[in-house]
Motif scaffolding. Structure first.
Motif, mmCIF file in Angstrom:
data_model
loop_
_atom_site.group_PDB
_atom_site.id
_atom_site.type_symbol
_atom_site.label_atom_id
_atom_site.label_comp_id
_atom_site.label_asym_id
_atom_site.label_seq_id
_atom_site.Cartn_x
_atom_site.Cartn_y
_atom_site.Cartn_z
ATOM 1 N N ARG A 259 0.825 -1.257 -0.131
ATOM 2 C CA ARG A 259 0.089 0.183 0.016
ATOM 3 C C ARG A 259 0.909 1.392 -0.146
ATOM 4 O O ARG A 259 0.501 2.306 -0.730
ATOM 5 C CB ARG A 259 -1.003 -0.076 1.188
ATOM 6 C CG ARG A 259 -2.277 -0.942 1.061
ATOM 7 C CD ARG A 259 -2.915 -1.096 2.540
ATOM 8 N NE ARG A 259 -3.657 -2.049 2.215
ATOM 9 C CZ ARG A 259 -4.339 -2.958 3.187
ATOM 10 N NH1 ARG A 259 -3.782 -3.029 4.207
ATOM 11 N NH2 ARG A 259 -5.282 -3.728 3.032
ATOM 12 N N HIS A 262 2.409 1.995 -3.440
ATOM 13 C CA HIS A 262 1.516 2.371 -4.357
ATOM 14 C C HIS A 262 1.589 4.282 -3.978
ATOM 15 O O HIS A 262 1.492 4.841 -5.062
ATOM 16 C CB HIS A 262 0.123 2.115 -4.272
ATOM 17 C CG HIS A 262 -0.023 0.525 -4.820
ATOM 18 N ND1 HIS A 262 0.466 0.396 -6.094
ATOM 19 C CD2 HIS A 262 -0.553 -0.571 -4.414
ATOM 20 C CE1 HIS A 262 0.112 -0.722 -6.408
ATOM 21 N NE2 HIS A 262 -0.390 -1.285 -5.602
ATOM 22 N N CYS A 263 1.427 4.318 -2.804
ATOM 23 C CA CYS A 263 1.512 6.030 -2.438
ATOM 24 C C CYS A 263 2.706 6.649 -2.856
ATOM 25 O O CYS A 263 2.775 7.818 -3.338
ATOM 26 C CB CYS A 263 1.034 6.158 -0.777
ATOM 27 S SG CYS A 263 -0.323 5.279 -0.334
ATOM 28 N N THR A 266 2.661 7.174 -6.504
ATOM 29 C CA THR A 266 1.631 8.215 -6.788
ATOM 30 C C THR A 266 2.002 9.463 -6.502
ATOM 31 O O THR A 266 1.523 10.458 -7.338
ATOM 32 C CB THR A 266 0.178 7.914 -5.994
ATOM 33 O OG1 THR A 266 -0.084 6.363 -6.354
ATOM 34 C CG2 THR A 266 -0.700 8.746 -6.417
ATOM 35 N N LYS A 338 -3.212 6.008 2.373
ATOM 36 C CA LYS A 338 -3.771 4.768 1.046
ATOM 37 C C LYS A 338 -5.055 5.537 0.564
ATOM 38 O O LYS A 338 -5.147 5.280 -0.547
ATOM 39 C CB LYS A 338 -3.903 3.656 1.660
ATOM 40 C CG LYS A 338 -4.413 2.600 0.571
ATOM 41 C CD LYS A 338 -3.699 2.505 -0.629
ATOM 42 C CE LYS A 338 -4.433 1.655 -1.684
ATOM 43 N NZ LYS A 338 -5.521 1.883 -2.214
ATOM 44 N N PRO A 342 -3.911 8.531 -3.424
ATOM 45 C CA PRO A 342 -4.651 8.745 -4.913
ATOM 46 C C PRO A 342 -5.649 9.716 -5.100
ATOM 47 O O PRO A 342 -5.628 10.268 -6.146
ATOM 48 C CB PRO A 342 -5.265 7.142 -4.801
ATOM 49 C CG PRO A 342 -4.643 6.293 -3.777
ATOM 50 C CD PRO A 342 -4.168 7.498 -2.635
ATOM 51 N N LEU A 377 -6.332 2.838 -7.841
ATOM 52 C CA LEU A 377 -5.830 2.756 -6.655
ATOM 53 C C LEU A 377 -6.754 2.951 -5.355
ATOM 54 O O LEU A 377 -6.471 2.838 -4.284
ATOM 55 C CB LEU A 377 -4.474 3.447 -6.366
ATOM 56 C CG LEU A 377 -3.166 3.071 -7.313
ATOM 57 C CD1 LEU A 377 -1.942 4.037 -6.912
ATOM 58 C CD2 LEU A 377 -2.854 1.524 -7.275
#
Length: 400
Positions: A259, A262-263, A266, A338, A342, A377
């Motif tokens: 998670r 991904h952040c 992003t 999270k 996004p 996401l």
């Protein structure tokens, strides 16, 4: 908290140089090679070429905190590098730092035995193969992992797997050789002990690729997101990860770092979108004056800068807590970022698209495809609603 080690600073500088020299100039070539390939799911030549350069430069497996397998960086240090890689859709794979392989490698490194590591982790670390994570199911609300219903039934020295999965990201590419499949081994066990995770080679009889799924029309070739039918798939008992009933536990351990990765990526996307928005606003004129002189656009630029900085600081705080007090204690911070990262990036991308006009929704910039990817996401690794509920529960617990 704000200081980076000399090693991390050096890697960050190297990454920036590599991105400028090899990634940005080849993004168009990457797109052309995918679009004109005889097999859209085959490895992209420019990516394979750049992998060799990245590995030679020591920019490889940076995500793994374990120095035995990776670069030995902390989550906080890796956050700064991951943001740089996140600026380009093709970059993470070049450095062997792309999802879901990162999460799968961490899972096998953390929960796999030596035999599993030798067979699957080593070729993944070398970039020789890719992998997929097969958890989400079309027939149940998979945001609640205890709903996962794919059957994993033991018969002698084998497990037999039956079920349908989708959004198995990475399964479509021709180099994807192994799936981590989550399913139910004991329906009668307590709620969080019913599921297990098991390693399933994708060439096993009974593994059927039903179709690639698209995201707002993008198929994300050659990576892809597959719907897969597991039809009486048989694998050895030795393929189970950690043991029966440990699937939920593994999922929690796997998804925390995933998670925050991904952040981090992003934020890189949002930073690049803001950069393009500013360049466009300075370069274009409308009604006799630069776009950058319009109050509405200046306010959008200001809001974007502030929102990126807020999200970056929260991400770094979460990474720092993961390093110092552990993922479990940092779960509220991970859940918050999270949701925040996004949503922030989508707003920045939307503003950048608006400034670019028709070009913003075309294939001539990275903005449209980036928007489609970032929008996923808000669902991937748990939808916003699940994370918001977790944040609220932790907050309320303090005041009981």
């Amino acid at each position: 908290m704000f200081e980076l080690s000399d090693n991390a600073k050096k890697l960050q500088a190297q990454l920036h140089e590599f991105m400028d020299a090899h990634i940005y100039p080849n993004e168009h070539k990457h797109h052309e090679q995918v679009e004109h390939s005889e097999n859209r799911w085959a490895p992209v030549p420019i990516v394979e070429e750049l992998k060799v350069k990245a590995k030679a430069a020591g920019l490889w497996n940076l995500f793994l905190p374990d120095s035995e397998f990776g670069a030995g960086l902390t989550n906080y240090e890796y956050a700064h590098l991951c943001e740089v890689m996140g600026r380009s859709a093709m970059a993470p794979e070049v450095f062997n730092c792309s999802a879901p392989d990162t999460g799968n490698m961490e899972t096998i490194a953390r929960y796999g035995n030596k035999e599993q590591q030798d067979k699957w982790l080593k070729p993944l670390l070398e970039g020789e193969i890719r992998s997929c994570f097969s958890m989400t199911e079309p027939d149940v609300a998979s945001s609640d992992a205890t709903n996962i219903a794919c059957e994993i039934r033991r018969e002698g020295d084998e497990y037999v797997i039956n079920g349908r999965k989708w959004w198995s990201s990475g399964a479509m590419t021709t180099t994807s050789k192994i799936a981590i499949v989550m399913g139910k081994t004991d329906p009668g066990a307590e709620k969080h002990k019913q599921q297990s995770m098991i390693l399933v080679p994708l060439d096993t009889p009974g593994v059927k690729m039903i179709r690639p799924l698209t995201v707002f029309g993008y198929d994300h070739a050659p990576h892809g997101h597959a719907e897969i039918q597991y039809d009486n798939v048989r694998v050895p008992v030795s393929n189970i990860l950690l043991g029966e009933g440990r699937g939920f536990e593994i999922a929690q351990g796997r998804l925390g770092p995933g998670r925050i990765h991904h952040c981090m990526r992003t934020i890189g996307v949002a930073e690049r979108a803001l950069e393009l928005m500013c360049k466009r606003a300075n370069a274009r004129e409308a009604f006799g004056k630069p776009l950058s002189s319009f109050d509405s656009i200046r306010k959008d630029i200001a809001r974007s800068r502030m929102e990126i900085e807020q999200a970056r600081l929260m991400t770094l705080k979460a990474a720092h807590m993961m390093d110092t007090v552990g993922n479990k204690v940092a779960r509220q911070e991970i859940a918050m970022i999270k949701v925040i990262a996004p949503s922030m990036a989508l707003k920045v991308l939307d503003r950048a698209i608006q400034v670019h006009g028709g070009a913003g929704v075309s294939q001539d910039t990275f903005l449209a495809e980036a928007w489609a990817k970032v929008r996923t996401l808000r669902l991937a690794d748990g939808p916003d609603e699940v994370h918001l509920d977790s944040v609220a529960k932790i907050e309320l617990r303090q005041y009981r």
